[in-house]
Design a protein around this motif. Structure first.
Motif, mmCIF file in Angstrom:
data_model
loop_
_atom_site.group_PDB
_atom_site.id
_atom_site.type_symbol
_atom_site.label_atom_id
_atom_site.label_comp_id
_atom_site.label_asym_id
_atom_site.label_seq_id
_atom_site.Cartn_x
_atom_site.Cartn_y
_atom_site.Cartn_z
ATOM 1 N N ILE B 396 24.890 -7.452 26.749
ATOM 2 C CA ILE B 396 25.062 -8.149 28.017
ATOM 3 C C ILE B 396 23.872 -7.780 28.890
ATOM 4 O O ILE B 396 23.409 -6.634 28.873
ATOM 5 C CB ILE B 396 26.398 -7.809 28.697
ATOM 6 C CG1 ILE B 396 26.600 -8.703 29.906
ATOM 7 C CG2 ILE B 396 26.467 -6.339 29.098
ATOM 8 C CD1 ILE B 396 28.024 -8.778 30.342
ATOM 9 N N VAL B 397 23.363 -8.762 29.574
ATOM 10 C CA VAL B 397 22.226 -8.526 30.462
ATOM 11 C C VAL B 397 22.720 -8.698 31.889
ATOM 12 O O VAL B 397 23.358 -9.691 32.212
ATOM 13 C CB VAL B 397 21.089 -9.518 30.180
ATOM 14 C CG1 VAL B 397 19.934 -9.292 31.131
ATOM 15 C CG2 VAL B 397 20.631 -9.392 28.742
ATOM 16 N N ILE B 398 22.488 -7.697 32.694
ATOM 17 C CA ILE B 398 22.892 -7.768 34.092
ATOM 18 C C ILE B 398 21.643 -7.656 34.956
ATOM 19 O O ILE B 398 20.811 -6.772 34.724
ATOM 20 C CB ILE B 398 23.871 -6.624 34.440
ATOM 21 C CG1 ILE B 398 25.070 -6.670 33.508
ATOM 22 C CG2 ILE B 398 24.319 -6.728 35.890
ATOM 23 C CD1 ILE B 398 25.969 -5.476 33.636
ATOM 24 N N LYS B 399 21.530 -8.562 35.904
ATOM 25 C CA LYS B 399 20.331 -8.552 36.755
ATOM 26 C C LYS B 399 20.710 -8.375 38.207
ATOM 27 O O LYS B 399 21.649 -9.002 38.685
ATOM 28 C CB LYS B 399 19.586 -9.876 36.625
ATOM 29 C CG LYS B 399 18.725 -9.968 35.400
ATOM 30 C CD LYS B 399 17.897 -11.227 35.453
ATOM 31 C CE LYS B 399 17.018 -11.298 34.223
ATOM 32 N NZ LYS B 399 16.343 -12.576 34.132
ATOM 33 N N VAL B 400 19.982 -7.517 38.865
ATOM 34 C CA VAL B 400 20.129 -7.398 40.316
ATOM 35 C C VAL B 400 18.779 -7.807 40.896
ATOM 36 O O VAL B 400 17.767 -7.181 40.634
ATOM 37 C CB VAL B 400 20.467 -5.955 40.746
ATOM 38 C CG1 VAL B 400 20.629 -5.887 42.252
ATOM 39 C CG2 VAL B 400 21.718 -5.473 40.052
ATOM 40 N N GLN B 401 18.806 -8.908 41.648
ATOM 41 C CA GLN B 401 17.561 -9.528 42.078
ATOM 42 C C GLN B 401 17.550 -9.617 43.595
ATOM 43 O O GLN B 401 18.586 -9.938 44.180
ATOM 44 C CB GLN B 401 17.549 -10.933 41.490
ATOM 45 C CG GLN B 401 16.209 -11.444 41.113
ATOM 46 C CD GLN B 401 16.354 -12.734 40.320
ATOM 47 O OE1 GLN B 401 17.358 -12.959 39.653
ATOM 48 N NE2 GLN B 401 15.370 -13.575 40.419
ATOM 49 N N ASP B 402 16.434 -9.330 44.214
ATOM 50 C CA ASP B 402 16.389 -9.557 45.661
ATOM 51 C C ASP B 402 15.094 -10.264 46.020
ATOM 52 O O ASP B 402 14.136 -10.243 45.253
ATOM 53 C CB ASP B 402 16.543 -8.240 46.429
ATOM 54 C CG ASP B 402 15.380 -7.304 46.240
ATOM 55 O OD1 ASP B 402 14.254 -7.695 46.592
ATOM 56 O OD2 ASP B 402 15.577 -6.174 45.738
ATOM 57 N N ASP B 403 15.068 -10.921 47.161
ATOM 58 C CA ASP B 403 13.847 -11.621 47.565
ATOM 59 C C ASP B 403 13.179 -10.848 48.699
ATOM 60 O O ASP B 403 12.673 -11.415 49.653
ATOM 61 C CB ASP B 403 14.139 -13.075 47.953
ATOM 62 C CG ASP B 403 14.952 -13.168 49.228
ATOM 63 O OD1 ASP B 403 15.533 -12.133 49.624
ATOM 64 O OD2 ASP B 403 15.010 -14.246 49.823
ATOM 65 N N GLY B 404 13.213 -9.554 48.572
ATOM 66 C CA GLY B 404 12.696 -8.692 49.628
ATOM 67 C C GLY B 404 11.222 -8.414 49.503
ATOM 68 O O GLY B 404 10.459 -9.218 48.980
ATOM 69 N N ARG B 405 10.840 -7.204 49.906
ATOM 70 C CA ARG B 405 9.416 -6.922 50.024
ATOM 71 C C ARG B 405 8.769 -6.534 48.700
ATOM 72 O O ARG B 405 7.557 -6.515 48.608
ATOM 73 C CB ARG B 405 9.195 -5.803 51.046
ATOM 74 C CG ARG B 405 9.900 -4.502 50.735
ATOM 75 C CD ARG B 405 9.464 -3.416 51.696
ATOM 76 N NE ARG B 405 10.003 -3.610 53.038
ATOM 77 C CZ ARG B 405 11.111 -3.021 53.475
ATOM 78 N NH1 ARG B 405 11.803 -2.230 52.679
ATOM 79 N NH2 ARG B 405 11.534 -3.224 54.694
ATOM 80 N N GLY B 406 9.595 -6.256 47.703
ATOM 81 C CA GLY B 406 9.015 -5.872 46.421
ATOM 82 C C GLY B 406 8.480 -4.455 46.466
ATOM 83 O O GLY B 406 8.499 -3.802 47.503
ATOM 84 N N MET B 407 8.002 -3.989 45.326
ATOM 85 C CA MET B 407 7.512 -2.608 45.288
ATOM 86 C C MET B 407 6.000 -2.604 45.140
ATOM 87 O O MET B 407 5.419 -3.483 44.524
ATOM 88 C CB MET B 407 8.141 -1.870 44.114
ATOM 89 C CG MET B 407 9.596 -1.524 44.356
ATOM 90 S SD MET B 407 10.257 -0.520 43.040
ATOM 91 C CE MET B 407 10.872 -1.751 41.943
ATOM 92 N N ASP B 408 5.409 -1.604 45.691
ATOM 93 C CA ASP B 408 3.968 -1.460 45.610
ATOM 94 C C ASP B 408 3.657 -0.304 44.669
ATOM 95 O O ASP B 408 3.946 0.848 44.974
ATOM 96 C CB ASP B 408 3.424 -1.176 47.018
ATOM 97 C CG ASP B 408 1.908 -1.178 47.039
ATOM 98 O OD1 ASP B 408 1.312 -0.792 46.005
ATOM 99 O OD2 ASP B 408 1.335 -1.552 48.061
ATOM 100 N N ALA B 409 3.071 -0.653 43.522
ATOM 101 C CA ALA B 409 2.832 0.369 42.509
ATOM 102 C C ALA B 409 2.001 1.525 43.060
ATOM 103 O O ALA B 409 2.261 2.686 42.770
ATOM 104 C CB ALA B 409 2.149 -0.254 41.295
#
Lengths: 187, 774
Positions: B396-409
């Motif tokens: 089973i694949v579970i995704k938690v997705q947001d349209d926020g600021r994202g991460m900066d490597a």
């Protein structure tokens, strides 16, 4: 009373061992009966499966023995103590095999035609003991069992319940639960 | 809104199940209480049970049930504080209350009109226990309770009848409780009293209706609730039985055994087919085998399904969590749930809850920007968190997705450096993907402030640990300014899995397929070094690499890898990726996980065992543990390359036999020919020896334990370094063994004891055969 005793006998003989214990036991009975002229009371005797390991002679309570099989190639398990030589598949069950030579730090034996694996069952688990040769089932008078003699090496002492006397010598009775208490995993 | 009704139905179903369970326990506990009236523990337990039922029924709008259990709870509260003493009168009343509770739940279950069940009598009785003197309060409670019914009537448009109904009710009430009327209240005042009460009640009702309307609006906006009036109309009939989980486990075990037997049958049918190709019996057998395969996999699926629960069970509580959280952090966030009907094993569901809570919290707290920030970057003011799940094969694949600021490597690396979780060099080597994985390190948090929601750096560690436990993998994707997606891939069930079989130092091991990212064949030129550790450059991704045998602690001194043909299995566990070199890849198989039992507990790197089609036991790797171990490996991969170049002028032989006589006999002859002699006493020792060194000659006792010499030779020849070596069988029955030996690749069979001449002859004859021995 008598009927009950017979039934008990039947149950005890029902263990499918590869040795002809019936005859032996019958002999033991006869002997004792002749000597004391009394009927044996089972409760006073322990039934012991005798086997040899190198030059030593050991015994395990028959109630702990589930069956005796010929050695089959075990699957080696990494990160375990040396005496755990691996695990086998016994009719769908996974059984760990302990080489008692290595466990007791006796001379390292090797597997010969008479080598056997005794499958012991305790409440905790089923484990196979690799030993050199299975002898037979002995009836040992509980009164004749003595505590562990002083000359037993220290590392073995805790595994020994006591020493029983036989016509042919002595038999060291093992405490199976104690043997299985040790942690086999390497840290 | 048909979806809501379904959801509601499920919630009610759960409530009923829970309530029934609690009541079942209650009966038992109450009876026990009668014998031990002072048992505080027991009293607390009963109190809690009533409390739970009251809470859930209040939430669901089962008003009469709520008030009844509320009273029962009050009584128990007094009992457990020892303000009251248990006696048989109280017990009778309490039990009567429990019985009524049962009745109400039963009618809810059957979709009957539960509200028509009269609880007044029980309430009065309970009140008498609570406050033997105070009747006024008694009455008030009563009144309050009954308002609900009127409210409903009014809501459904029945306004005209309302006053009449209320009047009648109040009269009835007083009639039912004659003692109330007589205590301090003259008969003639009753009418006045009724009117007064009526007025009071109308007032109260109006207020309450308003409140309710507001509430309703709120609950509609979160679109997860409905009014009790609506759900009452809906019948709840579902055909289910509750089964002890242990029974299901037993069933699953049996199915497991069946799968093993099926594998075995398949193998046999294959063999038969090879031997008697085209034979009628063989055709029939393979027909039966495939039929059984079909039925078994269906059965396995059905048995598995009995343990399956929809993931909605976990998902359903997130709207509430997100709502509360977003209020707290003052962000507008929509939670979108997709694929809530995907099913997975109960035990997996239990483990997956916590990680998801942490991930969603993170998305809300860190992921989504605050309103001002969003406005600045031109994004819609309302943030979005998408929680979705779907099946992919056995996972089973579970995704938690947001349209926020994202991460900066870069920021992540910087933080990790500050906290000295990684070194400067590591930071440079790190890809963005790897940098994102830093968030799973314990103690790592990018939040500037520790809030009561997050920022302590614990949450992601919980995620990692739990997913690791489930043998799952985590993938982090993120784009700066656009948002992040965290993907979890978890096996559906923990009992029967797909695994990749590999060979390491002559032993088979099973790697759960869910952890296998890919397999590759490389040469030594693909290997590189970073800080003196082996790494693999795989399509421009640098991943650490190690010999799997070393990670398992069985690789020492073994030279088993062909430089030109290195097989690598890239595994993933939680957020980590690592390449493991194996001797060879065997294939994919469906395996049934068996525990190693109570004697073998906490074995490092091994999670269990399985039984193969041929009856042999194969160990299953605990990938998480192996990956952890691999960080301590000091051996290099090149230590395991097979070295064909030998020391000059030295020849060696191995004697594999458990017979002292034979060993003595042959070793003395070979020593006289300046051979170095090694001895192995069983198959296992023998294989260990040949992995460490390439012998010129191997003597194999054909009756060597455990499995005999043929098995040994078979294994030996599978090992690439021994494809051409001279192997001599030692036998007691040469005639029989000669016949057998033609099938295996034994160069010659001799009987023991043997003379020097015979050995010379064998050595010579083989040397003459061109190409056999260099």
């Amino acid at each position: 009373m008598k009927g009950e005793k017979n039934r008990k006998d039947l149950n005890l003989f029902d263990k499918s061992l590869t040795i002809d214990e019936d005859i032996e036991i019958a002999e033991t009975y006869k002997k004792t009966e002749n000597m004391n002229n009394t009927v044996i009371i089972k409760d006073n005797y322990e039934q012991i499966v005798g086997f040899s390991l190198g030059n030593e002679f050991f015994g395990i309570d028959i109630l702990n023995v589930e069956e005796i099989i010929k050695p089959i190639e075990p699957t080696y398990v990494p990160n375990t103590k040396k005496y755990l030589i691996g695990i086998i598949n016994l009719r769908g069950k996974i059984i760990p095999i302990v080489d008692l030579h290595l466990k007791f730090e006796l001379d390292k034996g090797y597997i010969g035609p008479e080598s056997r694996v005794i499958i012991v069952a305790t409440k905790k688990c089923n484990v196979g003991f690799l030993i050199d040769k299975v002898d037979r089932v002995y009836y040992i008078d509980k009164k004749s069992i003595e505590p562990t003699p002083a000359n037993v090496p220290q590392n073995l002492e805790k595994y020994i319940k006591g020493v029983g006397k036989l016509d042919s010598g002595i038999i060291t009775l093992l405490n199976v639960n104690e043997i299985l208490k040790d942690n086999v995993a390497l840290s | 809104m048909p979806e809501d009704i379904d959801e509601m139905e499920e919630v009610i179903q759960d409530f009923i199940t829970e309530a029934e369970e609690l009541i079942e326990e209650l009966d038992e506990n109450l009876v026990e209480l009668e014998n031990n009236p002072k048992d505080a523990e027991l009293l607390n337990k009963i109190f809690r049970a009533f409390h739970t039922i009251k809470g859930s029924s209040g939430f669901l709008g089962f008003d009469n049930l709520t008030s009844l259990t509320h009273k029962l709870e009050d009584v128990l509260n007094k009992l457990r504080k020892f303000e009251l003493e248990m006696n048989s009168t109280i017990m009778d009343v309490v039990l009567a209350g429990v019985d009524k509770t049962k009745l109400i739940i039963e009618s809810i279950k059957n979709g009957e009109d539960y509200e028509s069940i009269n609880i007044d009598e029980n309430i009065t009785e309970l009140n008498k226990i609570l406050e033997p003197g105070d009747v006024a309060k008694n009455k008030k409670e009563e009144t309050e309770k009954n308002t609900d019914k009127n409210e409903e009537a009014e809501e459904s448009g029945d306004t005209d009848n309302l006053i009449a109904l209320q009047e009648e009710e109040i009269k009835k009430e007083i009639k039912q409780n004659p003692e109330q009327a007589t205590v301090g209240q003259p008969e003639k005042d009753i009418d006045a009293k009724i009117e007064e009460l009526l007025r009071q009640r109308m007032e109260e009702d109006r207020k309450r209706r308003q409140e309710r309307k507001i509430q309703k609006n709120i609950s509609k906006s979160t679109d997860n609730s409905m009014s009790p009036a609506e759900n009452k109309k809906h019948n709840i009939v579902e055909q289910t039985i509750r089964v002890d989980v242990n029974k299901l486990d037993d069933l699953m075990n049996l199915v497991g055994e069946l799968v093993l037997s099926k594998n075995r049958l398949l193998r046999i049918s294959q063999k038969v087919k090879e031997k008697l190709n085209g034979d009628e019996v063989s055709e029939e057998l393979s027909g039966v085998a495939s039929q059984i395969t079909l039925v078994t996999s269906d059965l396995q699926m059905s048995a598995m399904k009995t343990r399956m629960i929809t993931i909605g069970k976990v998902f359903n509580k997130f709207p509430r969590i997100v709502r509360d959280l977003s209020k707290k952090v003052d962000k507008d966030i929509d939670l979108i749930i997709e694929g809530a009907d995907a099913e997975l094993d109960k035990s997996v569901i239990e483990e997956i809850n916590d990680p998801l809570v942490h991930l969603v919290r993170n998305a809300v707290d860190h992921g989504i920007e605050n309103k001002a920030e969003r406005e600045q970057s031109g994004k819609p003011l309302r943030g979005r968190v998408i929680l979705s799940s779907f099946h992919e094969g056995n996972y089973i694949v579970i995704k938690v997705q947001d349209d926020g600021r994202g991460m900066d490597a870069g920021v992540l690396k910087q933080k990790a450096l500050e906290k000295s979780l990684i070194s400067e060099a590591e930071a440079k080597q790190m890809s963005d993907q790897e940098a994102f994985s830093l968030i799973f390190k314990p103690g790592f948090s990018t939040a500037k402030k520790v809030s009561n929601i997050s920022g302590r750096g614990v949450g992601m560690d919980v995620v990692k640990t739990n997913i690791e436990k489930l043998n799952g993998i985590i993938k982090v994707q993120s784009e700066k300014g656009k948002g992040s997606t965290i993907t979890l891939k978890i096996p559906l069930t923990l009992a029967i899995i797909q695994a990749l079989l590999v060979k390491i130092s002559g032993e088979f091991f099973a790697i759960p397929l869910v952890n296998v990212v890919e397999t590759a064949k490389i040469t030594s030129s693909d290997l590189g070094k970073v800080e003196n550790r082996d790494v693999l450059n795989l399509r421009d991704h640098i991943i650490p690499i190690a010999y799997l045998g070393d990670a398992l602690g069985i690789g020492k001194d073994k030279k088993v890898i062909d430089e030109e043909e290195i097989y690598v299995v890239v595994v993933a566990v939680a957020e980590k990726r690592i390449g493991f070199v194996v001797d060879s890849l065997i294939g994919r198989e469906e395996i049934v996980i068996k525990s190693l039992g109570n004697y073998l507990t906490n074995i490092k790197a091994i999670s269990g065992a399985t039984i193969m089609g041929d009856g042999a036991v194969t160990l299953i790797l605990d990938v998480g543990s192996v990956v952890r171990e691999s960080s301590n490996i000091s051996n290099k991969i090149e230590d395991h390359f097979i070295r064909y170049d030998k020391e000059a002028d030295s020849v060696s032989c191995l004697i594999a036999s458990n017979n002292d006589e034979i060993v003595k006999n042959i070793s003395s002859i070979m020593r006289s020919k300046d051979y170095k002699v090694d001895v192995a006493k069983n198959n296992k020792d023998g294989m260990n020896a040949v992995f460490k060194k390439i012998y010129d000659v191997v003597f194999v006792d054909l009756s060597i334990p455990f499995a005999g010499g043929y098995e040994f030779v078979k294994k030996l020849r599978e090992f690439s370094a021994y494809k051409k070596a001279l192997v001599v069988g030692l036998s007691k029955d040469v005639l029989e063994d000669k016949e057998k030996s033609s099938e295996t690749k034994i160069d010659g069979v001799i009987s023991c004891p043997v003379g020097e001449e015979k050995i010379n002859q064998i050595l010579m004859s083989v040397t003459h055969r061109e190409g056999r021995v260099a």
